[in-house]
Every structure is written in structure tokens, then in C-alpha cells.
Design an enzyme around this catalytic site. Structure first.
Site, PDB file in Angstrom:
ATOM      1  N   TYR A 115       9.043  -3.840  -3.994  1.00  0.00           N
ATOM      2  CA  TYR A 115      10.398  -3.538  -4.457  1.00  0.00           C
ATOM      3  C   TYR A 115      10.764  -2.110  -4.148  1.00  0.00           C
ATOM      4  CZ  TYR A 115       8.678  -0.928  -8.546  1.00  0.00           C
ATOM      5  OH  TYR A 115       8.091  -0.002  -9.362  1.00  0.00           O
ATOM      6  N   ARG A 168       9.994   3.216   3.280  1.00  0.00           N
ATOM      7  CA  ARG A 168       8.878   2.894   2.372  1.00  0.00           C
ATOM      8  C   ARG A 168       8.820   1.387   2.109  1.00  0.00           C
ATOM      9  NH1 ARG A 168       8.627   5.805  -3.316  1.00  0.00           N
ATOM     10  NH2 ARG A 168      10.309   4.341  -3.718  1.00  0.00           N
ATOM     11  N   ARG A 187       1.158 -23.288  -5.644  1.00  0.00           N
ATOM     12  CA  ARG A 187       0.294 -22.178  -6.065  1.00  0.00           C
ATOM     13  C   ARG A 187      -1.083 -22.274  -5.388  1.00  0.00           C
ATOM     14  NH1 ARG A 187      -3.557 -20.596  -9.606  1.00  0.00           N
ATOM     15  NH2 ARG A 187      -3.365 -18.432 -10.347  1.00  0.00           N
ATOM     16  N   LYS A 223       4.421  -0.050  -3.011  1.00  0.00           N
ATOM     17  CA  LYS A 223       5.312  -0.237  -4.161  1.00  0.00           C
ATOM     18  C   LYS A 223       5.395  -1.736  -4.466  1.00  0.00           C
ATOM     19  CE  LYS A 223       9.559   1.754  -6.083  1.00  0.00           C
ATOM     20  NZ  LYS A 223       8.978   2.312  -7.298  1.00  0.00           N
ATOM     21  N   GLU A 248      -0.140  10.372 -11.631  1.00  0.00           N
ATOM     22  CA  GLU A 248       1.330  10.437 -11.649  1.00  0.00           C
ATOM     23  C   GLU A 248       1.815   9.835 -12.960  1.00  0.00           C
ATOM     24  OE1 GLU A 248       3.089   7.903  -8.598  1.00  0.00           O
ATOM     25  OE2 GLU A 248       1.398   6.530  -8.746  1.00  0.00           O
ATOM     26  N   LEU A 299       2.120   6.880  -5.732  1.00  0.00           N
ATOM     27  CA  LEU A 299       3.223   6.406  -4.902  1.00  0.00           C
ATOM     28  C   LEU A 299       3.868   7.629  -4.254  1.00  0.00           C
ATOM     29  CD1 LEU A 299       4.961   3.838  -4.182  1.00  0.00           C
ATOM     30  CD2 LEU A 299       6.600   4.759  -5.818  1.00  0.00           C
TER      31      LEU A 299
HETATM   32  N1  PDD Z   1       9.591   4.085  -9.912  1.00  0.00           N
HETATM   33  N2  PDD Z   1       5.438   6.842  -9.010  1.00  0.00           N
HETATM   34  C1  PDD Z   1       5.583   5.609  -9.513  1.00  0.00           C
HETATM   35  C2  PDD Z   1       4.382   4.908 -10.026  1.00  0.00           C
HETATM   36  C3  PDD Z   1       6.857   5.003  -9.547  1.00  0.00           C
HETATM   37  O1  PDD Z   1       6.986   3.765 -10.037  1.00  0.00           O
HETATM   38  C4  PDD Z   1       7.977   5.716  -9.065  1.00  0.00           C
HETATM   39  C5  PDD Z   1       9.361   5.146  -9.061  1.00  0.00           C
HETATM   40  C6  PDD Z   1       7.763   7.014  -8.562  1.00  0.00           C
HETATM   41  C7  PDD Z   1       8.893   7.834  -7.975  1.00  0.00           C
HETATM   42  O2  PDD Z   1       9.289   7.328  -6.730  1.00  0.00           O
HETATM   43  P1  PDD Z   1      10.778   7.507  -6.217  1.00  0.00           P
HETATM   44  O3  PDD Z   1      11.061   8.956  -6.288  1.00  0.00           O
HETATM   45  O4  PDD Z   1      10.745   6.994  -4.840  1.00  0.00           O
HETATM   46  O5  PDD Z   1      11.670   6.719  -7.153  1.00  0.00           O
HETATM   47  C8  PDD Z   1       6.489   7.536  -8.520  1.00  0.00           C
HETATM   48  C9  PDD Z   1      10.855   3.393  -9.896  1.00  0.00           C
HETATM   49  C10 PDD Z   1      12.017   4.266 -10.211  1.00  0.00           C
HETATM   50  C11 PDD Z   1      10.752   2.170 -10.779  1.00  0.00           C
HETATM   51  O6  PDD Z   1       9.740   1.491 -10.669  1.00  0.00           O
HETATM   52  O7  PDD Z   1      11.685   1.870 -11.542  1.00  0.00           O
END
Ligand code: PDD
Length: 283
Positions: free
Chosen positions: A33, A52, A100, A148, A181, A205
Site C-alpha cells: 500500500y 516505492r 486459499r 510497505k 522507527e 521503511l
Molecule cells: N505510514 N515508517 C513506517 C513504519 C510507516 O508506516 C510510515 C508511513 C513511515 C513514513 O513513511 P512516509 O513518509 O512515506 O509516509 C515510516 C503511513 C502514513 C501509514 O501506514 O499510514
């Protein structure tokens, strides 16, 4: 106005938008996503997010269900049909629908969903001026969080743990006691005017907001260091903040109930917010 979603090639009423019960996203979290911030009805850092997305798809060997150039059209269409000024767009691609079975299905078309929603324009600034509180907890995620993917149970549990402790975000600790993070954001500290964040690897990420901010900091010649930091570093930090597509630059005022600096929103967070928004890419 009634909300609309883009589901497998069609625009459908949000309330009547469905995915099949055997979608592999539902059964295996077998998908990826992206979350795009929308400002003034424009997409923030579109190119970074779409690159990405393709990286995540390639890592999981999922074929994009639409042509690369069509993503922007459909995201824009969701913004238009839902009359979004400021808000976000969520885009998900899964390996598709099949009986499945763990192994990859043959000849299955991947599924795509795009949804969007507006966020009140003052929401970000109001939160920025309050700052957020962080609770740390073990990083229990899989070893490829650079993808992601929809595999989000550990961050869901970490975020809820933070909420249950009257905090807004969780920072995750690796086995050596260093922060990887946030549960859904990248983590940063500032010490002696130097801004510090963990280098990119399989254990974080590669945030698009993170990359954007780094580029903007370098442009203005700001001192910057990519290295790991732990709880001791946080205690000694002058400031801390997080970045993500939904939070942009968001100051951290406490970590585990200990004040960072004097416990107020810091001057560097204000400066970095300004630097970030000054060089943001909108399309
Ligand atoms: N999440 N690290 C993780 C684990 C994340 O899920 C996200 C973003 C980030 C920041 O990435 P970016 O700057 O590209 O949004 C770092 C999104 C916002 C979410 O899952 O809702």
C-alpha cells in the site's frame, strides 16, 4: 456529497465497495500500500510514493493491475470525486482473489483499491502546536519492513500500546536497544544542532517524507547524520520529532514520560517544518 472509491477498475459508491472474501490481502496480508498526503487538492511527493509502490510490488512479485502512468489519473479522480482539499489517499494492491493456498496463484489478476478522505485544514497545525508523546516498545515486526506491505499487526499492537499509555505514537526498539522507527512514521532526534535519524536498511521503511526532508536539509546546508540512536541518546537530545505522509514533521515532547528538552515544541521542529513545506513537491 457521497464518497466514491476506485475498486478493480471501477468507481463505486464507498458504502457499496467490496472486495472478495478470498482476496489474498484479506487472508494473507499479501499486498502492498501507499498513503499519499493531499494538500490543496494536489498530491504530495507523488513520484517518490509511486516509485516505492513499484519497489514493494517487485519485492513481492506482484504485477501492477494498472499501467504505471494510470495511477496519477485515478488518484486525481478520487480527489476530484470526493472533493478533497486537504486529506489523504490510500492505495492498496494485493495479489488478487484465489482459493486459499499459500503458494502464489497462477493467472490471477491483482486487486486494487483507492480511497480518499478529507482532513480539516487546521488539524495538522493544531497537532503540531501541541506536539506528541511517545511510548517505546519492542520491534516485533518481520525482517523486511522496507517493503510497505499489508503485514501490519505488530505496528497496530504497538500503536495501541502507545494509545493505552496516553501517547500518540510508539517508537520501536531493536534487539540492541536502538530505535528502528515509529509504528507508522520515521523517528528523529536533534542534538547540538545536528539532526539524527536511522540509516535506511531492511529494518525501517524508507519514508518519502524522510527523504524529502533530508533533501531539503541538504539544500539549505543543514548538518545531518544518518546513525542509530538509543534511549540514552533520546534522554540527552535537545529535540525529537517524527515524519510521515500523514504527520509531515511532527514534534515529540515526551518519550516514556520524560520531557525532551524543556518539553515544548522546539525551534528546530518549527524550522524543519518550514524547510520541508518550502520544498515540497505537489502534483
Ligand atoms: N505510514 N515508517 C513506517 C513504519 C510507516 O508506516 C510510515 C508511513 C513511515 C513514513 O513513511 P512516509 O513518509 O512515506 O509516509 C515510516 C503511513 C502514513 C501509514 O501506514 O499510514
Amino acid at each position: 456529497m457521497s464518497r466514491e472509491a476506485f475498486v478493480n477498475g471501477e468507481y463505486t459508491a464507498y458504502k457499496k465497495s467490496y472486495i472478495h472474501i478470498e482476496d489474498r490481502g484479506y487472508q494473507f496480508a499479501d499486498g502492498v500500500y501507499e498513503v499519499f498526503a493531499i494538500l490543496d487538492s494536489k498530491i504530495v511527493d507523488y513520484e517518490g510514493h509511486i516509485e516505492r509502490l513499484y519497489r514493494s510490488l517487485n519485492e513481492l512479485r506482484i504485477t501492477s493491475p494498472i499501467q504505471k502512468k494510470s495511477y496519477k489519473f485515478h488518484i486525481k479522480e478520487i480527489i476530484r470525486r470526493n472533493i478533497i482539499k486537504d486529506g489523504l489517499v490510500y492505495l492498496q494492491v494485493t495479489r488478487g482473489v484465489a482459493n486459499r493456498d499459500f503458494k502464489f496463484p497462477k493467472n490471477t489478476k491483482s486487486s486494487i483499491v483507492i480511497i480518499g478522505r478529507g482532513i480539516p485544514s487546521n488539524y495538522y497545525n493544531d497537532n503540531f502546536n501541541k506536539g506528541i508523546n511517545i511510548k517505546t516498545t519492542k520491534d516485533l515486526r518481520w525482517k523486511r519492513v522496507d517493503i510497505k506491505s499489508l503485514n501490519l499487526l505488530p505496528p497496530v499492537l504497538a500503536k495501541q500500546y502507545a494509545i493505552d499509555n496516553d501517547c500518540e505514537e510508539a517508537w520501536l526498539l531493536d534487539e540492541d536497544g536502538y530505535i528502528t522507527e515509529g509504528s507508522s512514521s520515521n523517528a528523529w532526534i536533534v542534538k547540538n544542532k545536528k539532526v539524527i535519524t536511522r540509516p535506511v536498511s531492511n529494518s525501517i521503511l524508507n519514508g518519502i517524507t524522510r527523504s524529502s526532508l533530508i533533501k531539503s536539509l541538504m539544500k539549505v546546508g543543514y548538518q545531518f547524520s544518518e546513525r542509530r540512536f538509543n534511549l540514552k541518546d533520546i534522554k540527552n537530545a535537545d529535540e525529537a520529532f517524527i515524519t510521515s505522509a500523514t504527520q509531515f514533521v511532527m514534534p515529540v515532547i515526551t518519550v516514556n514520560n520524560t520531557k525532551i528538552g524543556n518539553g515544548d515544541v522546539g525551534k528546530f521542529a518549527r524550522l524543519f517544518k518550514e524547510i520541508y513545506f518550502n520544498s515540497i513537491s505537489l502534483s
